[in-house]
Design a protein around this motif. Structure first.
Motif, PDB file in Angstrom:
ATOM      1  N   HIS A  91      33.285  19.332  26.727  1.00  0.00           N
ATOM      2  CA  HIS A  91      33.080  18.830  28.082  1.00  0.00           C
ATOM      3  C   HIS A  91      31.643  18.329  28.244  1.00  0.00           C
ATOM      4  N   ARG A 126      37.821  18.851  31.458  1.00  0.00           N
ATOM      5  CA  ARG A 126      37.022  19.918  32.072  1.00  0.00           C
ATOM      6  C   ARG A 126      37.494  21.260  31.518  1.00  0.00           C
ATOM      7  N   ASP A 132      43.545  16.164  31.720  1.00  0.00           N
ATOM      8  CA  ASP A 132      43.194  16.916  32.915  1.00  0.00           C
ATOM      9  C   ASP A 132      44.454  17.604  33.416  1.00  0.00           C
TER      10      ASP A 132
END
Lengths: 299, 240, 118
Positions: free
Chosen positions: A188, A38, A204
């Motif tokens: 992403h 992300r 992450d």
């Protein structure tokens, strides 16, 4: 297969925050690798560490077998297309091409000019006046035309429309098949680039979540859906990454391959089984990591 | 060598920005001074007095001041871009240092040639001067050459050093630097106020009494110190 | 086309196999190269290569050094045999299952099939 990039327990800390946290990864030669995560997962920081732009707080980094920091022998073989690259005031795309041409030994001017046409890049306009997509196009052109042995693309297609993105995939694959090299693409937008990739590395919060060959992804996770009661029982037997309940129905994403006896139980429970897409798996992995972190904070 | 060439390419890729802009500024200054000369000639101002008065004309700082911009730019956007292009910090310092010398030499060439013409034409035929001034020296041409070169180079190195402090420690670093400068200033003025006037005057006299060579050595020394601090701080610089 | 849930390289192999079955690629002619497939389908060349290699392993394609991949002589028969074997499991069994759910009798099912055939 020769390993081009290897990190061992690498961390980059800014005061209390670890942008990259005890990360050990490998990327092999002549493949297209996906680095997924992300926003803020640490993708850019990792790439900056691998290209010697940042100093690691701890751990070892090896690129072409050597430390990349302040190592001209390594860096001359690398091209890093950075998201949000800073260009000097007054620079035009033409200036960037001039500098890149001098720096990259493998630079192919014909390819560069061809790509300028493909992406309709106005080369004499001030960079400050370019759109986000045109800014991305500069990076794509430099990244492909430089023919560097190791090329990093950090979120290469921000601001590009669907047609320009397709152009990027086409040109990258065309040049890659004619001139094999090692490419790491961070993104992403996962399902769209998935077919381009040979391996997938998900990070992450600066930590490694998983690393897989794309062709094994079908084994990496699958989803099961059925009645809430059936899923409640089934969840006992497997490693659940994510669960959604809608009305009386539930769906879970399960990590790894499911052993045959458990699969048999699934069919007895009348569960519907589907391989998870890369996007599903990615969301499930990052969500479950977030829940764990939250749970730890609440303790 | 090839890698140093890359650094120069980063600095000089935008030729318009690097060379044309300062030359335009210089051109405007020249026009303004020409106008002053024309007005003075038209109104029948004493040419001797004009020549005498204009030795304090600071228009040459339009050129010398370029060093400030060059020094800051080197550690600002240009460093981020260069590191992004795979140039090492070491290469960056060596190449940029070379660029500083080239730029300071170019500025010096303009000033010295200007001075020679100025003297030969008795102030461009109008009694005006901007290159033969106290700022870059009214002595022989070689003194002006050394003085101009050192001022321009010092400006670049000093600003590059400040830029490297900013790179390493951000605003906090700049605040510390400003704080130290402020304390020094307060100390100097404090001594001026507390100490007996005579002593202060005598000190000033001694300072003024130092020869040109001493002042140039001080300038050269600060340039070298700035350059060394800049090089050391840049060794651990990161992209910002 | 890339929506199937099986690994991509198997889908590539299937696509070529279908091309052989419908005579897009007759026996003893060349099939697209790894790079052509990769570019055309916007997929990783390694994946495209694996798809072709799978067909080589099955004896459907043959590699000719320096020229490329060719449809093997007898490839079509091989594929037909292969697919006939899995036809019952893949298509007939699910159909019967669906028919049972609907409560169709044996006769009703056969009538439905015959109607589609004519």
């Amino acid at each position: 297969m020769t390993t081009v990039i290897q990190t061992r327990n690498v961390s980059k800390r800014y005061k209390a925050v670890a942008a990259v946290d005890d990360l050990s990864i490998e990327f092999e030669e002549h493949r297209i690798h996906g680095l997924l995560g992300r926003n803020g997962a640490g993708k850019t920081t990792l790439m900056q560490l691998l290209t010697g732009q940042l100093f690691a707080t701890s751990g070892q980094i090896s690129v072409f077998g050597e430390e990349p920091v302040e190592n001209a022998d390594v860096l001359r073989r690398v091209c890093f297309i950075q998201e949000g690259q800073v260009y000097p005031d007054g620079f035009t795309p033409e200036h960037v091409l001039t500098v890149a041409r001098g720096i990259h030994a493998g630079w192919d001017e014909e390819t560069a000019r061809y790509l300028v046409d493909v992406f309709e890049l106005p080369t004499d306009r001030k960079i400050k006046k370019l759109s986000r997509g045109q800014l991305s196009a500069i990076g794509i052109i430099v990244g492909i035309a430089s023919r560097a042995e190791l090329t990093f693309f950090d979120e290469p297609y921000l601001g590009l429309d669907a047609v320009a993105r397709k152009n990027f995939y086409d040109e990258l694959l065309r040049d890659f098949s004619e001139h094999p090299r090692t490419i790491v693409i961070s993104s992403h937008h996962i399902d769209e680039i998935a077919p381009l990739l040979e391996t997938v590395t998900v990070i992450d919060s600066g930590k490694l979540m998983m690393r897989h060959e794309v062709e094994d992804l079908a084994d990496a996770a699958s989803s099961f859906s059925g009645t809430r009661a059936a899923i409640d029982e089934f969840a006992e037997y497997v490693d659940v990454l994510e669960r959604t309940d809608v009305g009386g129905l539930s769906t879970i994403v399960v990590r790894g391959t499911v052993p045959r006896p458990v699969l048999e139980r699934a069919s007895e429970l009348k569960l519907e089984r589907q391989p998870a897409s890369l996007q599903d798996l990615f969301v499930a992995l990052t969500e479950s990591a977030r829940h764990e972190r939250r749970a730890r904070q609440n303790v | 060598m090839q890698r140093t060439g890359n650094v120069l390419r980063v600095h000089f890729a935008d030729r318009k920005g690097t060379f044309l802009a300062p030359l335009i500024v210089l051109g405007i200054v020249v026009i303004v001074i020409g106008l002053i000369g024309a007005v003075a000639t038209a109104t029948g101002t004493d040419r001797e007095a004009l020549w005498e008065g204009m030795q304090y004309n600071g228009a040459v700082w339009a050129l010398l001041g370029m060093g400030i911009g060059i020094g800051f730019a080197t550690m600002g956007q240009h460093l981020s871009f260069a590191l992004g292009m795979g140039i090492t910090r070491r290469e960056w310092v060596i190449g940029s240092g070379l660029m500083f010398v080239i730029m300071a030499a170019s500025i010096t060439a303009i000033v010295v040639i200007g001075k020679i013409i100025e003297l030969a034409t008795s102030g461009w035929g109008m009694g005006v001067r901007m290159f033969d001034t106290v700022h870059t020296g009214t002595g022989p041409w070689w003194q002006t050459a050394i003085q101009t070169f050192l001022i321009a180079l010092a400006g670049m190195c000093f600003c590059a050093m400040i830029g490297s402090v900013w790179n390493r420690w951000g605003k906090t670093g700049l605040s510390w630097l400003g704080g130290v400068a402020l304390i020094l200033l307060v100390l100097v003025f404090g001594i001026g106020i507390i100490a007996p006037w005579e002593q202060v005057l005598r000190l000033l006299e001694t300072l003024m009494g130092f020869g040109w060579g001493v002042w140039m050595s001080v300038l050269a020394g600060s340039t070298v110190v700035s350059a060394i601090v800049w090089a050391i701080l840049t060794r651990r610089a990161e992209v910002r | 086309m890339i929506d199937d849930s099986r690994p991509l390289f198997m889908q590539i192999a299937d696509r070529i196999a279908e091309g052989i079955l419908d005579d897009t690629y007759p026996e003893d002619t060349a099939v697209p190269s790894t790079n052509e497939l990769a570019k055309h389908l916007r997929i990783n060349p390694a994946t495209a290569g694996k798809g072709l290699t799978l067909l080589v392993e099955q004896g459907v394609l043959v590699k000719r050094r320096g020229i490329g991949m060719f449809v093997a002589v007898g490839a079509r028969d091989l594929l037909v045999r292969d697919r006939s074997e899995s036809f019952a499991a893949e298509f007939i069994a699910p159909m019967i299952h669906a028919a049972k759910q609907l409560g169709l009798s044996r006769e009703e099912l056969i009538t439905a099939i015959e109607k589609e055939l004519s």
